[in-house]
Design an enzyme around this catalytic site. Structure first.
Site, PDB file in Angstrom:
ATOM      1  CE  LYS A  11     -58.296   3.487  -2.921  1.00 23.64           C
ATOM      2  NZ  LYS A  11     -59.388   2.822  -3.245  1.00 23.64           N
ATOM      3  NE  ARG A  12     -53.653  10.329   3.134  1.00 20.18           N
ATOM      4  CZ  ARG A  12     -53.019   9.584   3.946  1.00 20.18           C
ATOM      5  NH1 ARG A  12     -51.939   8.641   3.665  1.00 20.18           N
ATOM      6  NH2 ARG A  12     -53.338   9.932   5.277  1.00 20.18           N
TER       7      ARG A  12
END
Length: 471
Positions: A239-240
């Site tokens: 996600k980052r």
RNA sequence: GGCCCCAUCGUCUAGUGGCCUAGGACACCACCCUCUCAAGGUGGCGGCACGGGUUCGAAUCCCGUUGGGGCUGCCA
């Protein structure tokens, strides 16, 4: 008589729906469809306080989008792992009573110190035979027996794990709460899950879980660990760093069948020479055994190509309907009162072959629904850098005021005007295009002019003429 | 470090010992078409990681090397 297969899909409620999760959901769903089995959705978090209702709704909504509907007879759930905590603890206590698990009072720091001292990483089984009972701060650990566990994996074949390399893992935390590994198995048993299809990152967990199934007196399920999706650096999608949320692709105007089709080509391929195939055929042909063993790069460019193809394959009506949400606020920036559905309908076939995603549509037709186009300065500079451009635009002011207002007639006029300046139509149309649409690229010009109408066109030509004539 | 998984064009893949002079798709390049941009058409570039075996024959089977990844939590 054997029961029908039960496949479980167990996302963790993290606030978004991961594309990798979508793919494993699809695998489970397709398998359920093929076998007449059941797709069991279980929201997995042992901590109830992290189960936010809106996240569950988000997951359900994203599943619905890709065709996995909670109202379908093959669908079961959602179940909540945290609701089953008592059963998880009960199973752990049973294992303790049977001597298959033991309590340990070592802290994480103490374990690390011992590991450092001995030179062997991990927990060393220190409390195995200390006969500790339950108590605050004490964790319950599984007593890993001697031997080997062979995980029969439907995509990878048999994978053997020596028990000596598996440490006595935790079942119950110091506060008495169960960990995921245990909860997962207990729930699978309770829900009679027969097939576990999940991402490869869980493969190291499989032998532990299989031991748990056996310790609980159950026959382990059939396993299948599918390759992970990676980014350009070939690291697991996160996600980052990466764009992984299904919601985001949907918002950008990726269409569900394109997403589903693309996702299915990652790690697997339909027979024949084309990858663009209807879902029904995927359901027909998909086999776990033919899933690839290696990780796959999630290529947004190729997703875009698939999406464009799906968009082009739509009828005009379908395309117009699909565009709907993108033609109104907040996605469209124009004044909604100025939007005209009939005009858009007429434009639709022109834009359909020119966009990759629905999200690009407003920008392409926006000039139709505004008083004046948003002028792209680079386009103006480039076009009117040519010495004849301004003059040609000036001449067109008169022509356009009186000529016949039909696409082919307009084209003829611009063609003749161009000839006077020694320019072919390809070049000659540029000044007019920039004046009317604001940019050098866009839908076919003359059809657009016809739709826009003489008055609006003249206003725009005059406006830009005033500016370039002064320069 | 330990355990495990993986290895075909840049990318996604087809390929399960002879049909492979390795096929397709995305991307890229060229040409055609063309009012811009697309779309469409035609063509092109480009790969079995390496080294040993096994076999009459290996992209395909075995071993090793190298490279990549995952796991290694009282997260899930």
């Amino acid at each position: 008589m054997s029961a029908t297969p039960r496949y479980r899909f167990a996302p963790s409620p993290t606030g978004y729906f991961h594309v990798g999760g979508a793919r494993t959901a699809l695998y489970n769903w397709i398998l359920a469809l093929q076998t007449g089995g059941t797709f069991v959705l279980r929201i997995e978090d042992t901590d109830e306080s992290r189960n936010h209702p809106q996240w569950t709704e988000g997951i359900l909504d994203a599943l619905e989008w890709i065709g996995i509907s909670r109202t379908d007879p093959h669908f079961e759930g959602p179940y909540f792992q945290s609701a089953n905590a008592a059963a998880h603890v009960g199973a752990a206590e049973r294992l303790y009573a049977e001597g298959r698990a033991y309590y340990c009072d070592l802290t994480t720091e103490q374990i690390q110190e011992r590991a450092k001292a001995s030179g062997r990483p991990g927990y060393d089984g220190h409390s195995r035979d200390r006969g500790l009972g339950p108590g605050p701060g004490r964790v319950l650990r599984f007593r890993v027996p001697e031997g080997t566990t062979v995980v029969r994996d439907e995509v990878r074949g048999d994978v053997a794990f020596e028990h000596a390399t598996i440490e006595d893992f935790v079942l119950l935390r110091g506060n008495g709460s169960p960990v995921f590994l245990l909860a997962n198995v207990v729930d699978d048993v309770a829900q009679r899950i027969s097939h576990v299809v999940r991402a490869e990152e869980h493969l190291p967990n499989a032998p532990k879980q299989q031991m748990l199934w056996e310790a609980l007196g159950e026959r382990p399920p059939s396993w299948a660990h599918v390759p992970v999706l990676v980014n350009e650096a070939r690291k697991k999608l996160s996600k980052r760093r990466d764009k992984v949320a299904m919601e985001q692709y949907r918002e950008e105007g990726i269409v569900a069948p394109a997403m589903v089709n693309y996702l299915m080509t990652l790690g697997w391929a339909p027979g024949g020479d084309t990858e663009i195939v209807p879902f029904a055929r995927i359901v027909e042909e998909f086999r776990l055994g033919s899933v690839n063993h290696s990780s796959a790069f999630f290529d947004v460019t190729k997703l875009g190509a698939f999406n464009a193809e799906y968009l082009r394959a739509m009828s005009t009506d379908e395309f117009v309907a699909a565009c709907g949400p993108w033609l109104a606020p907040p996605r469209a920036t124009w004044d909604p009162a100025r939007f005209d559905a009939a005009t858009f309908r007429a434009m639709a076939p022109l834009v359909q072959t020119r966009v990759q995603s629905l999200g690009e549509v407003p920008a392409m037709v926006g000039f139709m629904f505004a008083d004046a186009p948003e002028l792209d300065e680079a386009s103006v500079t480039k076009t009117f850098g040519a010495p004849w451009a301004a003059a040609l635009l000036g001449e067109l002011r008169g022509t356009l005021a009186s000529c016949e207002w039909r696409a082919d007639a307009l084209k003829g006029e611009v063609e003749r005007a161009g000839e006077r300046h020694g320019q072919k139509l390809g070049k000659a149309q540029a000044p007019l295009r920039v004046a009317v649409t604001g940019r050098t690229v866009g839908p076919p010009l003359f059809e657009t002019l016809e739709l826009l109408g003489r008055e609006a066109v003249l206003r725009r030509v005059d406006a830009l003429w005033d500016r370039v004539a002064r320069a």
